[in-house]
Design a protein around this motif. Structure first.
Motif, PDB file in Angstrom:
ATOM      1  N   VAL A   1       0.842  -1.192   0.000  1.00 37.65           N
ATOM      2  CA  VAL A   1       0.000   0.000   0.000  1.00 37.65           C
ATOM      3  C   VAL A   1       0.879   1.244   0.000  1.00 37.65           C
TER       4      VAL A   1
ATOM      5  N   GLU B   1       0.816   6.805   2.459  1.00 35.30           N
ATOM      6  CA  GLU B   1      -0.264   7.609   3.041  1.00 35.30           C
ATOM      7  C   GLU B   1      -1.443   6.756   3.476  1.00 35.30           C
ATOM      8  N   ARG B   2      -1.536   5.513   3.017  1.00 36.40           N
ATOM      9  CA  ARG B   2      -2.615   4.612   3.430  1.00 36.40           C
ATOM     10  C   ARG B   2      -2.170   3.635   4.521  1.00 36.40           C
TER      11      ARG B   2
ATOM     12  N   ARG C   1      -1.428   4.008   7.745  1.00 38.15           N
ATOM     13  CA  ARG C   1      -2.108   4.077   9.040  1.00 38.15           C
ATOM     14  C   ARG C   1      -3.499   3.448   8.955  1.00 38.15           C
ATOM     15  N   SER C   2      -4.213   3.739   7.867  1.00 42.44           N
ATOM     16  CA  SER C   2      -5.553   3.181   7.698  1.00 42.44           C
ATOM     17  C   SER C   2      -5.514   1.664   7.589  1.00 42.44           C
ATOM     18  N   GLN C   3      -4.541   1.135   6.843  1.00 45.82           N
ATOM     19  CA  GLN C   3      -4.454  -0.311   6.671  1.00 45.82           C
ATOM     20  C   GLN C   3      -4.037  -0.987   7.975  1.00 45.82           C
TER      21      GLN C   3
ATOM     22  N   HIS D   1     -10.336   6.491  10.640  1.00 43.02           N
ATOM     23  CA  HIS D   1     -10.817   7.260   9.480  1.00 43.02           C
ATOM     24  C   HIS D   1     -11.124   8.699   9.881  1.00 43.02           C
TER      25      HIS D   1
ATOM     26  N   ARG E   1      -7.879  10.785  10.348  1.00 42.69           N
ATOM     27  CA  ARG E   1      -6.867  10.580   9.308  1.00 42.69           C
ATOM     28  C   ARG E   1      -6.095  11.857   8.985  1.00 42.69           C
TER      29      ARG E   1
END
Length: 410
Positions: A136, A139-140, A142-144, A278, A281
């Motif tokens: 990933v 920037e993604r 943390r979300s993942q 989320h 973010r």
């Protein structure tokens, strides 16, 4: 028509074509394995394995100790041999280890098997997280990572429920469930997971020795960051270690009540982790760390004010919230420090901090509790505040993104 309908019904399996999604699924099954075994381990050791109560804590130390001992030697092996073969060997070793634990009896047999499990597991979590980091954009990350923690928490909530059914047959049967869950991971890796490592991996450097495998000895930025992580997670673990003793000593909750309280905490993380990540973010990592520390301080303060059920629920809620704010940040922050060729090695260093926390946290928390019932909460307020400020400063100084080449690789 039939073909289109058939393909549509199989679309839900399309996530198995994405390495990051497979890694998240692996976290779910690993969570089931841990959740099914850990709540019942002490009872099995005492009643089925013939282990004196005084040795049960030592066996827990063997479990974490195997990971601590192995990580300096094999922690970065996925950067040299690849992610897929390391995950195959690791899940197979842990799965067979749990199977052997079902047949173990006595201190020495159990200790040897737990060391084997710990050694095999030392590369399991960091390599799964490395697959996510490989797959990933930064920037993604943390979300993942939040999604991975959500699935892990769901597994940890489902595991005890499964174990509660199995112990009606025998206490040791929970190890069969843990073994089956991990071996399912082996099958998923073998059948679905492609290799995500870019290039052919690094050649072994005999002159570097352990320093090449334990990057905290070489990267001062990583060492400082992980030091604050250990301190913050250690004081947070005092709630896990000392709260059951506190509630029981003060006559607030029964043993089953304590179990229900911890199940509530796990479900809170499972339900709220991803939505909270989320919503936050756009908030900086440093501010989230400070917020996590403030919530921990409030949790300790609630326990100082009263040992009643409302205070215990507030403390557990605060502990879960602090974990949700803080947990996903660390893989992202460490990933920002690592080059693509050192990614698994750096993630292994994060795993070591968890092992140290699991070893030192309960020991220091219960030792403080033995001196005074409220000493863990008093000490926790100061340590949580100081560690949060230190970690926020370390994260603020860390690079905010990897090099352009690593972005393209991701």
């Amino acid at each position: 028509m039939f073909t289109e309908s058939f393909k549509g019904n199989l679309r839900f399996l399309s996530f198995l074509q994405r390495p990051a999604s497979i890694a998240v699924l692996l976290f779910f099954f690993v969570g089931i394995a841990d959740g099914a075994m850990l709540p019942f381990f002490a009872l099995w050791a005492q009643h089925d394995a013939g282990i004196p109560v005084g040795w049960i804590g030592v066996l827990f130390g063997c479990y974490a100790g195997g990971e601590i001992l192995a990580t300096p030697f094999i922690g970065g092996i996925a950067d040299r041999k690849g992610r897929r073969p390391v995950l195959l060997c690791s899940t197979l070793g842990v799965g067979l280890g749990f199977l052997l634990l079902y047949f173990a009896h006595g201190v020495w047999q159990a200790a040897c098997v737990l060391l084997l499990i710990g050694i095999s597991e030392s590369v399991l979590h960091p390599t799964i997280m490395t697959v996510i980091a490989d797959s990933v954009p930064h920037e993604r990350m943390r979300s993942q990572a939040a999604l991975a923690r959500t699935l892990s928490s769901l597994g940890r909530a489902a595991g005890p429920a499964l174990g509660a059914i199995l112990v009606l047959h025998s206490l040791g049967s929970v190890f069969l469930a843990s073994s089956a869950a991990i071996l399912v991971c082996t099958v998923i890796v073998a059948c679905c997971l492609p290799e995500t490592m870019i290039g052919e991996g690094e050649e072994d450097d005999d002159e570097e020795g352990l320093s090449s495998l334990l990057p905290a000895l070489r990267d001062g930025r990583l060492a400082r960051l992980l030091l604050w992580v250990i301190l913050l997670e250690m004081c947070g673990s005092w709630i896990e270690a000392a709260l059951p003793l506190y509630a029981h000593t003060m006559g607030t909750l029964s043993a089953s009540g304590v179990g229900a309280l911890f199940s509530y905490g796990a479900l809170l993380v499972a339900v709220l982790q991803f939505p909270l990540t989320h919503l936050t973010r756009r908030v900086s990592e440093a501010k989230l760390v400070l917020a996590s520390g403030a919530v921990l301080v409030a949790s300790f303060a609630a326990l100082l004010v009263s040992p009643g059920v409302p205070s215990l629920v507030m403390a557990m809620s605060g502990f879960a919230l602090a974990d949700m704010l803080f947990g996903p940040l660390i893989p992202a922050a460490v990933n920002a420090l690592a080059s693509s060729s050192k990614r698994a090695t750096y993630m292994a260093a994060v795993s070591v901090t968890n092992d140290i926390k699991d070893t030192l946290g309960p020991a220091t928390g219960t030792a403080l509790f033995a001196l005074s019932l409220q000493l863990p909460w008093v000490a926790g307020i100061g340590l949580a505040a100081g560690a949060a400020v230190g970690l926020a400063a370390a994260i603020a100084r860390a690079p905010r993104q990897r090099t352009a080449a690593d972005h393209g690789a991701a």
